[in-house]
Scaffold this active site. Sequence first.
Site, PDB file in Angstrom:
ATOM      1  N   SER A  20       0.834  -1.194   0.000  1.00  0.00           N
ATOM      2  CA  SER A  20       0.000   0.000   0.000  1.00  0.00           C
ATOM      3  C   SER A  20       0.874   1.251   0.000  1.00  0.00           C
ATOM      4  CB  SER A  20      -0.920  -0.006   1.221  1.00  0.00           C
ATOM      5  OG  SER A  20      -0.190  -0.218   2.417  1.00  0.00           O
ATOM      6  N   GLU A  22       1.020   5.645   0.716  1.00  0.00           N
ATOM      7  CA  GLU A  22       0.432   6.784   1.423  1.00  0.00           C
ATOM      8  C   GLU A  22       0.642   8.074   0.647  1.00  0.00           C
ATOM      9  OE1 GLU A  22       0.921   7.007   5.772  1.00  0.00           O
ATOM     10  OE2 GLU A  22       1.830   8.985   5.392  1.00  0.00           O
ATOM     11  N   THR A  53      -3.648  11.158   3.734  1.00  0.00           N
ATOM     12  CA  THR A  53      -3.389  11.670   5.078  1.00  0.00           C
ATOM     13  C   THR A  53      -4.303  12.848   5.416  1.00  0.00           C
ATOM     14  OG1 THR A  53      -1.667  13.204   4.352  1.00  0.00           O
ATOM     15  CG2 THR A  53      -0.982  10.961   4.928  1.00  0.00           C
ATOM     16  N   ALA A  56      -2.191  18.203  10.148  1.00  0.00           N
ATOM     17  CA  ALA A  56      -2.184  18.489  11.584  1.00  0.00           C
ATOM     18  C   ALA A  56      -3.344  19.400  11.960  1.00  0.00           C
ATOM     19  CB  ALA A  56      -0.861  19.136  11.977  1.00  0.00           C
ATOM     20  N   HIS A  82      -7.229   8.825   6.399  1.00  0.00           N
ATOM     21  CA  HIS A  82      -6.747   9.088   7.753  1.00  0.00           C
ATOM     22  C   HIS A  82      -7.746  10.004   8.462  1.00  0.00           C
ATOM     23  CE1 HIS A  82      -2.256   8.067   6.986  1.00  0.00           C
ATOM     24  NE2 HIS A  82      -2.998   7.534   6.034  1.00  0.00           N
ATOM     25  N   ARG A 112      -4.706   9.815  16.888  1.00  0.00           N
ATOM     26  CA  ARG A 112      -4.962  10.957  17.773  1.00  0.00           C
ATOM     27  C   ARG A 112      -4.408  12.233  17.174  1.00  0.00           C
ATOM     28  NH1 ARG A 112      -3.135  12.121  24.023  1.00  0.00           N
ATOM     29  NH2 ARG A 112      -1.111  12.511  23.029  1.00  0.00           N
ATOM     30  N   ASP A 114      -0.831  14.915  16.153  1.00  0.00           N
ATOM     31  CA  ASP A 114       0.092  15.821  16.837  1.00  0.00           C
ATOM     32  C   ASP A 114      -0.497  17.226  16.900  1.00  0.00           C
ATOM     33  OD1 ASP A 114       2.143  13.902  17.180  1.00  0.00           O
ATOM     34  OD2 ASP A 114       2.746  14.183  15.084  1.00  0.00           O
ATOM     35  N   PHE A 224      12.630  14.986   9.387  1.00  0.00           N
ATOM     36  CA  PHE A 224      11.557  14.102   9.840  1.00  0.00           C
ATOM     37  C   PHE A 224      11.954  13.416  11.145  1.00  0.00           C
ATOM     38  CE2 PHE A 224       9.102  10.184   9.976  1.00  0.00           C
ATOM     39  CZ  PHE A 224       7.838  10.622   9.625  1.00  0.00           C
ATOM     40  N   HIS A 274       3.691  -0.747   3.900  1.00  0.00           N
ATOM     41  CA  HIS A 274       2.984   0.500   3.610  1.00  0.00           C
ATOM     42  C   HIS A 274       4.034   1.566   3.311  1.00  0.00           C
ATOM     43  CE1 HIS A 274      -0.467   3.192   3.713  1.00  0.00           C
ATOM     44  NE2 HIS A 274       0.205   4.032   4.471  1.00  0.00           N
TER      45      HIS A 274
END
Length: 293
Positions: A20, A22, A53, A56, A82, A112, A114, A224, A274
């Site tokens: 997969s 992203e 995705t 934030a 996501h 959850r 960041d 990163f 992934h």
Amino acid sequence: MPQKTAKIGDLLRSGLPKFSFEMFPPRDEAADTVLWRTIRALEGQNADYVSVTYGAGGSTRQKTVETTERINSETTLLTMAHCTAVNHSIAELRNLIGHFANVGVRNILAVRGDPPGDPRAEWVEHPDGVRHARELVELIKESGDFSVGVAAFPEGHPRDVDWDTGVRHFVEKCRAGADFAITQIFYDVDDYLRLRDAVAAAGCDIPIVPGIMPVTNIRQIERFAVLTGMVFPEALAARLRAVEDDRDAIRDIGVEVATDMGSRLLAEGAPGLHFTTLNHSRSTRRVWQNLRP
């Protein structure tokens, strides 16, 4: 071809490795062109699924829905969206989950998230929101027939006080209804195996998919690592710095390392891989081709 209503949790239990990729929602027209070039390339090679995705603090909320909807309507690819809890009330989260359902999404990665602006900042709960990822898992499961994934951290979550606490929190997410997990990217296979074995010893058997990102840019991966707390091996960093002015050599090393990692992970029984693409798939597709039977 994958069925658009297929559940990723079921696919990962099929016994065959799944691959997969992203993506993130494009910020402008030029980025949109790059993204769709990548999506068409992955579709042509029958990727098992792609994920989109969520920025934030929900910064790409509408774009995430729009991008996922377009992939669903214009391609044969299976999608996963996501969904991030930070800065959202439960009512807003229910609305978002409903939007995903309306555009045909049946697979959601519950994170959850960041704090916006600074991933290392103090995490502040929305007064009408949820505090833990397990609560977001429960909310999604209550909202419809979704296959729900969660994040896993092979090096340990930076906010956990110790390793055992991190494993306990992960198992709690699984018992809340998660069907599978995808790890943060890492570069030491032993870290993944340690997490997998600890989770299994705790009585949790959900598939944990390793997150892989072939290095294509030294400064990018070092940045990163600072933001996430990920350990970037010094030996690999030295190899890359030795050829830092040769972009092709950097990509070749990135592909070589990711291929070696992927080969060992699959041999150790990982249910798939992934790939974080950053919307460019050339290096990830090279790794994928190296690993496909």
